[in-house]
Scaffold this active site. Structure first.
Site, short mmCIF file in Angstrom:
data_model
loop_
_atom_site.label_atom_id
_atom_site.label_comp_id
_atom_site.label_asym_id
_atom_site.label_seq_id
_atom_site.Cartn_x
_atom_site.Cartn_y
_atom_site.Cartn_z
N HIS A 102 50.83 45.54 45.34
CA HIS A 102 49.82 44.60 45.86
C HIS A 102 48.85 44.22 44.76
O HIS A 102 48.55 45.02 43.88
CB HIS A 102 49.05 45.22 47.04
CG HIS A 102 48.53 46.60 46.76
ND1 HIS A 102 49.32 47.72 46.87
CD2 HIS A 102 47.31 47.04 46.38
CE1 HIS A 102 48.62 48.79 46.56
NE2 HIS A 102 47.39 48.40 46.25
N HIS A 104 44.93 43.03 44.10
CA HIS A 104 43.58 42.99 44.66
C HIS A 104 42.88 41.73 44.14
O HIS A 104 42.94 41.45 42.94
CB HIS A 104 42.75 44.19 44.18
CG HIS A 104 43.24 45.52 44.62
ND1 HIS A 104 42.69 46.20 45.70
CD2 HIS A 104 44.21 46.34 44.13
CE1 HIS A 104 43.31 47.38 45.84
NE2 HIS A 104 44.23 47.49 44.90
#
Ligand code: 5GP
Length: 137
Positions: A102, A104
């Site tokens: 992922h 951020h």
């Protein structure tokens, strides 16, 4: 490559857990971080199962960075930020706590932000901010 299909983000992708959704298509999901380091802290994940950036296919990596660029622009607009921080951790040794790759996205400077994954946000507030960012897309 090892991938734990029961990690939290895999459960969010299967709709087994809720999230404050910002954007979704057939390859990508973006949603609010449950413990935002700043208001507007958004996560962008691929649907392809991969623990780190190094495990992701080149095609999924290319798509993901395109989506990160688009969503970062929306976060910047929605949160009226002068700058934007983007970061991405690979492996527990690098501080990664959820083993599904992922990015951020954090409005402004991370130097003024809360400690990583430290303070739970109010779910209603997360939904409100997710809506603002989605409207800026
Ligand atoms: P990492 O340390 O792996 O780079 O970041 C994981 C992030 O996921 C942290 O910022 C943490 O606050 C966030 N997070 C952990 N559990 C959940 C969850 O159940 N839902 C959402 N939306 N975010 C989560």
């Amino acid at each position: 490559m090892s991938y734990d299909p029961n990690n939290i983000f895999a459960k969010i992708l299967r709709s087994e857990l809720p999230c404050a959704k910002v954007y979704e298509d057939n390859q990508t999901l973006a949603f609010m971080d449950i413990m935002p380091q700043k208001q507007g802290h958004t996560l962008v994940i691929p649907k392809e199962p991969a623990e780190t950036l190094l495990d992701l296919s080149p095609e999924a990596a290319a798509n993901l960075i395109n989506k990160v660029q688009t969503i970062a622009a929306a976060v910047k607009t929605a949160m009226q930020a002068d700058g934007i921080t983007i970061f991405q951790l690979n492996g527990a040794a690098a501080g990664q706590t959820v083993p599904h790759i992922h990015f951020h996205i954090i409005p402004g400077s991370i130097l003024e932000a809360k400690t990583h994954a430290s303070t739970m946000a109010d779910p209603e507030e997360l939904n409100k901010v997710a809506k603002l960012i989605a409207q800026a897309l």
